[in-house]
Every structure is written in structure tokens, then in C-alpha cells.
Design a protein around this motif. Structure first.
Motif, PDB file in Angstrom:
ATOM      1  N   LEU A   5      -5.737   7.527  -2.028  1.00 53.17           N
ATOM      2  CA  LEU A   5      -5.635   8.541  -3.072  1.00 53.17           C
ATOM      3  C   LEU A   5      -4.303   9.289  -2.970  1.00 53.17           C
ATOM      4  N   ASN A   6      -3.917   9.675  -1.758  1.00 53.38           N
ATOM      5  CA  ASN A   6      -2.641  10.380  -1.555  1.00 53.38           C
ATOM      6  C   ASN A   6      -1.448   9.507  -1.948  1.00 53.38           C
ATOM      7  N   ALA A   7      -1.530   8.216  -1.635  1.00 53.14           N
ATOM      8  CA  ALA A   7      -0.448   7.298  -2.002  1.00 53.14           C
ATOM      9  C   ALA A   7      -0.333   7.187  -3.520  1.00 53.14           C
ATOM     10  N   LEU A   8      -1.462   7.084  -4.188  1.00 53.66           N
ATOM     11  CA  LEU A   8      -1.451   7.000  -5.648  1.00 53.66           C
ATOM     12  C   LEU A   8      -0.936   8.298  -6.269  1.00 53.66           C
ATOM     13  N   GLU A   9      -1.345   9.427  -5.709  1.00 52.06           N
ATOM     14  CA  GLU A   9      -0.855  10.723  -6.212  1.00 52.06           C
ATOM     15  C   GLU A   9       0.643  10.889  -5.971  1.00 52.06           C
ATOM     16  N   ALA A  10       1.147  10.315  -4.881  1.00 49.91           N
ATOM     17  CA  ALA A  10       2.577  10.407  -4.569  1.00 49.91           C
ATOM     18  C   ALA A  10       3.415   9.517  -5.488  1.00 49.91           C
ATOM     19  N   GLY A  11       2.769   8.525  -6.109  1.00 45.51           N
ATOM     20  CA  GLY A  11       3.508   7.685  -7.040  1.00 45.51           C
ATOM     21  C   GLY A  11       3.386   6.191  -6.816  1.00 45.51           C
ATOM     22  N   ALA A  12       2.566   5.765  -5.859  1.00 40.64           N
ATOM     23  CA  ALA A  12       2.337   4.326  -5.686  1.00 40.64           C
ATOM     24  C   ALA A  12       1.525   3.831  -6.882  1.00 40.64           C
ATOM     25  N   ILE A  13       1.821   2.619  -7.346  1.00 41.01           N
ATOM     26  CA  ILE A  13       1.039   2.081  -8.459  1.00 41.01           C
ATOM     27  C   ILE A  13       0.138   0.927  -8.027  1.00 41.01           C
ATOM     28  N   GLU A  14       0.372   0.434  -6.830  1.00 38.80           N
ATOM     29  CA  GLU A  14      -0.453  -0.624  -6.245  1.00 38.80           C
ATOM     30  C   GLU A  14      -0.735  -0.256  -4.802  1.00 38.80           C
ATOM     31  N   PHE A  15      -1.823  -0.776  -4.283  1.00 44.74           N
ATOM     32  CA  PHE A  15      -2.223  -0.488  -2.909  1.00 44.74           C
ATOM     33  C   PHE A  15      -2.782  -1.772  -2.323  1.00 44.74           C
ATOM     34  N   LEU A  16      -2.135  -2.293  -1.268  1.00 39.42           N
ATOM     35  CA  LEU A  16      -2.583  -3.523  -0.623  1.00 39.42           C
ATOM     36  C   LEU A  16      -2.897  -3.261   0.844  1.00 39.42           C
ATOM     37  N   HIS A  17      -3.861  -4.027   1.357  1.00 42.32           N
ATOM     38  CA  HIS A  17      -4.267  -3.863   2.757  1.00 42.32           C
ATOM     39  C   HIS A  17      -3.711  -4.984   3.622  1.00 42.32           C
ATOM     40  N   LYS A  18      -3.431  -4.615   4.873  1.00 42.92           N
ATOM     41  CA  LYS A  18      -3.043  -5.587   5.895  1.00 42.92           C
ATOM     42  C   LYS A  18      -4.307  -6.011   6.624  1.00 42.92           C
ATOM     43  N   PRO A  19      -4.364  -7.198   7.139  1.00 44.45           N
ATOM     44  CA  PRO A  19      -3.329  -8.217   7.059  1.00 44.45           C
ATOM     45  C   PRO A  19      -3.183  -8.708   5.609  1.00 44.45           C
ATOM     46  N   LEU A  20      -1.945  -8.972   5.247  1.00 45.42           N
ATOM     47  CA  LEU A  20      -1.654  -9.396   3.886  1.00 45.42           C
ATOM     48  C   LEU A  20      -2.278 -10.748   3.591  1.00 45.42           C
ATOM     49  N   GLU A  21      -2.849 -10.850   2.419  1.00 46.07           N
ATOM     50  CA  GLU A  21      -3.346 -12.122   1.920  1.00 46.07           C
ATOM     51  C   GLU A  21      -2.232 -12.670   1.035  1.00 46.07           C
ATOM     52  N   PRO A  22      -1.544 -13.736   1.460  1.00 51.37           N
ATOM     53  CA  PRO A  22      -0.346 -14.203   0.753  1.00 51.37           C
ATOM     54  C   PRO A  22      -0.513 -14.450  -0.747  1.00 51.37           C
ATOM     55  N   VAL A  23      -1.620 -15.039  -1.160  1.00 53.78           N
ATOM     56  CA  VAL A  23      -1.810 -15.336  -2.587  1.00 53.78           C
ATOM     57  C   VAL A  23      -1.943 -14.037  -3.384  1.00 53.78           C
ATOM     58  N   GLU A  24      -2.752 -13.103  -2.883  1.00 57.68           N
ATOM     59  CA  GLU A  24      -2.915 -11.828  -3.577  1.00 57.68           C
ATOM     60  C   GLU A  24      -1.584 -11.060  -3.619  1.00 57.68           C
ATOM     61  N   PHE A  25      -0.898 -11.003  -2.489  1.00 56.37           N
ATOM     62  CA  PHE A  25       0.379 -10.295  -2.417  1.00 56.37           C
ATOM     63  C   PHE A  25       1.371 -10.878  -3.432  1.00 56.37           C
ATOM     64  N   THR A  26       1.535 -12.188  -3.407  1.00 52.52           N
ATOM     65  CA  THR A  26       2.492 -12.850  -4.293  1.00 52.52           C
ATOM     66  C   THR A  26       2.119 -12.636  -5.760  1.00 52.52           C
TER      67      THR A  26
END
Length: 180
Positions: free
Chosen positions: A95-116
Motif C-alpha cells: 500500500l505504501n509503495a502504491l501511495e508513493a507512486g509505484a504502479i506495479e508490485f512484484l514479489h521475489k523470487p521473481l517468476e520470469p514469465v510474469e516479470f517479462t
């Protein structure tokens, strides 16, 4: 896409940064700028140019949310897509990241297909924004040219009318010329 899009990647974990760099470079017309420290980004912010930013949350000295706020404080970065990446599952951080101006939020470990896929979608959005901005600048330029042309024509009409009035009476001609 018309021009190369520059993707800023900020992550203090070199392995994650290299993975994101590799995945981004597989997307056509994309290049990367890599930083392993948010402080280094801020130190070079005057010369920094990017189309999309990917920012890790947990970093030394400054977390990703604070970095996003700092980037958003720079007018040329107001509309740039910023993606927050974190291992943290805390919904308050999201929520704080979105309020700061992030438009996407991804979790680690990165899933290559989703990330790409998400980054590719953002590159399409950025490219469309860039084309709209270029078109708006072109239209502004054309309006400025047309306005200048109209002014020039108006001045010419006034001068010709004053000359025409001057043919009738020399004294009126001098006065009309001064007024024109």
C-alpha cells in the motif's frame, strides 16, 4: 516500439539485478541502467533518464519506497511507470509503495514469465505515452507556426489599409501610418 526504452533497475542484490537485466534485455528495443544503491541513483539524479524504473524495497541506507518518493519529486519522472519488487509479503508495504507512486508490485523470487510479461506491457504503455507526447509537441509547433503566420498577415493587412487610406489624403496617410 519506435525508440529504445531505458529501464532503470535498482537492487542491492547483484544476482537479482543481473536476472532482471537479462530478462529486460530480451524485450525488443529495451536497454537497462543498473544501480546497486539507491543513494547512487539520487547522487546522479540530475543526469538520470529512464522510461521505466524497477526498484527493490529492502536496500541499505534508503528503502525502495523512499527512493520512489524521491524520484516522483522530480517533475520529469512524475509520469514514469515504477515497479516495486520485494520479498516482503506485508500488505502495508504494498500500500505504501502504491501511495508513493509505484504502479506495479512484484514479489521475489521473481517468476520470469510474469516479470517479462508485466515489463513488456509497461514498455508498450511507455511507448504509447512517448508517441502521444511527441504528437502533442508536433501539434503545438504547428499551432505556433500558424499563429505566427496569422499575425504576419494581419500586420500586412493593416499596413496595406493604411497605405490605401494615404492615397486619398497625405495628412491622413501620415497619421494612419503612425497608427498602424
Amino acid at each position: 516500439m519506435h525508440n529504445t526504452l531505458t529501464i532503470l533497475i535498482v537492487d542491492d542484490n547483484r544476482t537479482n539485478m543481473q536476472l532482471m537485466d537479462l530478462l529486460v534485455r530480451k524485450i525488443p528495443n529495451c536497454s537497462t541502467i543498473l544501480f546497486d544503491s539507491p543513494r547512487a541513483v539520487l547522487d546522479g539524479i540530475a543526469d538520470l533518464r529512464f522510461d521505466i524504473a524497477i526498484v527493490d524495497y529492502q536496500m541499505p541506507e534508503l528503502n525502495g519506497i523512499d527512493l520512489i518518493r524521491s524520484l516522483r519529486a522530480v517533475p520529469r519522472f512524475l509520469d514514469k511507470p515504477i515497479v516495486m519488487i520485494t520479498v516482503d509479503q506485508n500488505s502495508e508495504i504494498k500500500l505504501n509503495a502504491l501511495e508513493a507512486g509505484a504502479i506495479e508490485f512484484l514479489h521475489k523470487p521473481l517468476e520470469p514469465v510474469e516479470f517479462t510479461t508485466r515489463i513488456r506491457n509497461l514498455t508498450r504503455l511507455s511507448d504509447a505515452q512517448r508517441r502521444l507526447q511527441n504528437h502533442a509537441e508536433f501539434l503545438r509547433s504547428e499551432v505556433d507556426k500558424a499563429t505566427e503566420e496569422l499575425r504576419s498577415r494581419e500586420e500586412e493587412i493593416i499596413m496595406r489599409l493604411s497605405l490605401a487610406a494615404g492615397y486619398k489624403d497625405q495628412e491622413t496617410a501620415s497619421h494612419t501610418e503612425r497608427m498602424a
